[in-house]
Design an enzyme around this catalytic site. Structure first.
Site, PDB file in Angstrom:
ATOM      1  N   ARG A 134      43.218  39.251  36.837  1.00 41.58           N
ATOM      2  CA  ARG A 134      44.256  39.057  37.855  1.00 41.58           C
ATOM      3  C   ARG A 134      43.680  38.231  38.994  1.00 41.58           C
ATOM      4  O   ARG A 134      42.470  38.245  39.216  1.00 41.58           O
ATOM      5  CB  ARG A 134      44.702  40.402  38.421  1.00 41.58           C
ATOM      6  CG  ARG A 134      45.180  41.371  37.374  1.00 41.58           C
ATOM      7  CD  ARG A 134      46.553  41.008  36.900  1.00 41.58           C
ATOM      8  NE  ARG A 134      47.113  42.096  36.098  1.00 41.58           N
ATOM      9  CZ  ARG A 134      48.381  42.162  35.771  1.00 41.58           C
ATOM     10  NH1 ARG A 134      49.240  41.227  36.146  1.00 41.58           N
ATOM     11  NH2 ARG A 134      48.820  43.166  35.035  1.00 41.58           N
ATOM     12  N   LEU A 156      43.383  37.861  42.900  1.00 41.24           N
ATOM     13  CA  LEU A 156      43.547  38.615  44.151  1.00 41.24           C
ATOM     14  C   LEU A 156      44.008  37.670  45.266  1.00 41.24           C
ATOM     15  O   LEU A 156      43.820  36.458  45.187  1.00 41.24           O
ATOM     16  CB  LEU A 156      42.226  39.292  44.517  1.00 41.24           C
ATOM     17  CG  LEU A 156      41.794  40.371  43.495  1.00 41.24           C
ATOM     18  CD1 LEU A 156      40.364  40.824  43.745  1.00 41.24           C
ATOM     19  CD2 LEU A 156      42.748  41.572  43.524  1.00 41.24           C
ATOM     20  N   ASN A 163      32.573  37.276  41.030  1.00 41.93           N
ATOM     21  CA  ASN A 163      33.295  37.169  39.752  1.00 41.93           C
ATOM     22  C   ASN A 163      32.385  36.498  38.734  1.00 41.93           C
ATOM     23  O   ASN A 163      31.507  35.719  39.090  1.00 41.93           O
ATOM     24  CB  ASN A 163      34.564  36.326  39.947  1.00 41.93           C
ATOM     25  CG  ASN A 163      35.377  36.212  38.671  1.00 41.93           C
ATOM     26  OD1 ASN A 163      35.571  37.202  37.955  1.00 41.93           O
ATOM     27  ND2 ASN A 163      35.855  35.018  38.355  1.00 41.93           N
ATOM     28  N   HIS A 216      32.664  34.049  35.281  1.00 42.41           N
ATOM     29  CA  HIS A 216      33.613  33.176  34.591  1.00 42.41           C
ATOM     30  C   HIS A 216      32.900  32.486  33.421  1.00 42.41           C
ATOM     31  O   HIS A 216      31.767  32.022  33.588  1.00 42.41           O
ATOM     32  CB  HIS A 216      34.160  32.129  35.576  1.00 42.41           C
ATOM     33  CG  HIS A 216      35.208  31.254  34.966  1.00 42.41           C
ATOM     34  ND1 HIS A 216      36.501  31.685  34.755  1.00 42.41           N
ATOM     35  CD2 HIS A 216      35.141  29.991  34.479  1.00 42.41           C
ATOM     36  CE1 HIS A 216      37.191  30.706  34.175  1.00 42.41           C
ATOM     37  NE2 HIS A 216      36.387  29.673  33.994  1.00 42.41           N
ATOM     38  N   ASP A 257      38.572  30.643  40.925  1.00 47.95           N
ATOM     39  CA  ASP A 257      37.306  30.165  40.339  1.00 47.95           C
ATOM     40  C   ASP A 257      36.704  29.019  41.156  1.00 47.95           C
ATOM     41  O   ASP A 257      36.126  28.082  40.579  1.00 47.95           O
ATOM     42  CB  ASP A 257      37.515  29.730  38.875  1.00 47.95           C
ATOM     43  CG  ASP A 257      38.062  30.860  38.011  1.00 47.95           C
ATOM     44  OD1 ASP A 257      37.744  32.033  38.291  1.00 47.95           O
ATOM     45  OD2 ASP A 257      38.805  30.573  37.056  1.00 47.95           O
ATOM     46  N   GLU A 304      26.322  35.971  30.130  1.00 45.64           N
ATOM     47  CA  GLU A 304      26.922  36.646  31.290  1.00 45.64           C
ATOM     48  C   GLU A 304      26.179  37.951  31.583  1.00 45.64           C
ATOM     49  O   GLU A 304      25.982  38.328  32.740  1.00 45.64           O
ATOM     50  CB  GLU A 304      28.403  36.962  31.021  1.00 45.64           C
ATOM     51  CG  GLU A 304      29.286  35.731  30.909  1.00 45.64           C
ATOM     52  CD  GLU A 304      30.743  36.093  30.606  1.00 45.64           C
ATOM     53  OE1 GLU A 304      31.211  37.174  30.997  1.00 45.64           O
ATOM     54  OE2 GLU A 304      31.421  35.265  29.966  1.00 45.64           O
TER      55      GLU A 304
HETATM   56  C1  GAR Z   1      34.127  37.630  30.032  1.00 52.62           C
HETATM   57  O1  GAR Z   1      33.810  36.590  29.152  1.00 52.62           O
HETATM   58  C2  GAR Z   1      34.473  37.061  31.400  1.00 52.62           C
HETATM   59  O2  GAR Z   1      33.726  35.937  31.744  1.00 52.62           O
HETATM   60  C3  GAR Z   1      35.916  36.693  31.197  1.00 52.62           C
HETATM   61  O3  GAR Z   1      36.454  37.767  30.455  1.00 52.62           O
HETATM   62  C4  GAR Z   1      35.436  38.314  29.628  1.00 52.62           C
HETATM   63  C5  GAR Z   1      35.391  39.801  29.879  1.00 52.62           C
HETATM   64  O4  GAR Z   1      34.540  40.447  28.988  1.00 52.62           O
HETATM   65  N1  GAR Z   1      36.565  36.542  32.465  1.00 52.62           N
HETATM   66  C6  GAR Z   1      37.442  35.582  32.727  1.00 52.62           C
HETATM   67  O5  GAR Z   1      37.806  34.767  31.896  1.00 52.62           O
HETATM   68  C7  GAR Z   1      37.981  35.596  34.136  1.00 52.62           C
HETATM   69  N2  GAR Z   1      38.673  34.372  34.404  1.00 52.62           N
HETATM   70  P1  GAR Z   1      34.137  41.979  29.196  1.00 52.62           P
HETATM   71  O6  GAR Z   1      35.422  42.756  29.476  1.00 52.62           O
HETATM   72  O7  GAR Z   1      33.520  42.395  27.902  1.00 52.62           O
HETATM   73  O8  GAR Z   1      33.185  42.053  30.358  1.00 52.62           O
END
Ligand code: GAR
Length: 206
Positions: free
Chosen positions: A105, A107, A121, A123, A159, A188
């Protein structure tokens, strides 16, 4: 109210209290819990709260398994009511730093302003490339040879805040979005704890 920009929020002279906001499976929450356990044995920080906009999100289960308060806060069409309850929880649990981890989401600029320097965050791209949804698909469609992940401060844009840690991932021939996203996710899991450490030590600020 304290001016969020008046002084750098970190370092602080005690263990920092972290909250994680997550919408889905919560693997980044898992890596943050390994680095900053809810049981408090890492002097720098401890996770104290998990919030999800999705009822039944696996991230909430992970939080509950770690004996954390893990609350579903509905988002729906009511961003303001989500933010009101989320901020109530952040105050109640005396949270110092909020980590968005697969939180899908956007914010409000007001929320980002109130949490200036204390809202991060992750990304799945090397920002500023491929902002928004489905970043691994965007990278494949663009035909780049390298993508990766970014942990960044959240500002009023989507972002757009200052990058703290980036890790690169090479695209392989025949990669599809799932394969690429999986390799990015592994990076990540390294990048997020590293970024949290840098922020809490006051080594990087927005
Ligand atoms: C991750 O790859 C994160 O970078 C992405 O969602 C995934 C969550 O994985 N986030 C986005 O795309 C935000 N724009 P997780 O629930 O296993 O941590």
């Amino acid at each position: 109210m304290r001016d969020a920009r008046s002084a750098p929020p970190f370092p602080i002279r005690r263990q920092a209290r972290l909250a994680v906001f997550a919408s889905g499976r919560g693997s980044n929450l898992g890596s943050l819990l390994e680095a900053f356990p809810s049981t408090g044995e890492e002097p720098l920080a401890s996770i104290r709260l998990v919030v999800s906009d999705r009822d039944g999100a696996p991230a909430l289960e992970r939080g509950a398994e770690a004996s954390l308060p893990a609350e579903h806060v509905p988002f729906g069409r009511q961003r303001a009511s989500f933010e009101e309850r989320a901020e109530e929880l952040l105050r109640l649990h005396a949270i110092d730093l909020v980590c968005l981890a697969g939180f899908m989401r956007v914010l409000s600029p007001g929320f980002a302003e109130r949490w200036h320097g204390r809202l991060l965050n992750v990304h799945p791209s090397l920002l500023p490339a491929f902002r928004g949804l489905r970043a691994p698909e965007q990278a494949i469609a663009a035909g780049v040879s390298v993508s990766g992940c970014t942990v960044h401060f959240v500002d009023a844009g989507v972002d757009t805040g200052r990058a703290i840690v980036q890790r690169r991932v090479r695209l392989e021939p025949g990669d599809d979005a799932t394969a690429l996203a999986g390799r990015i996710l592994a990076e990540e899991h390294v990048a997020y704890p590293e970024a949290v450490r840098l922020v809490l030590r006051g080594e990087v600020s927005p």
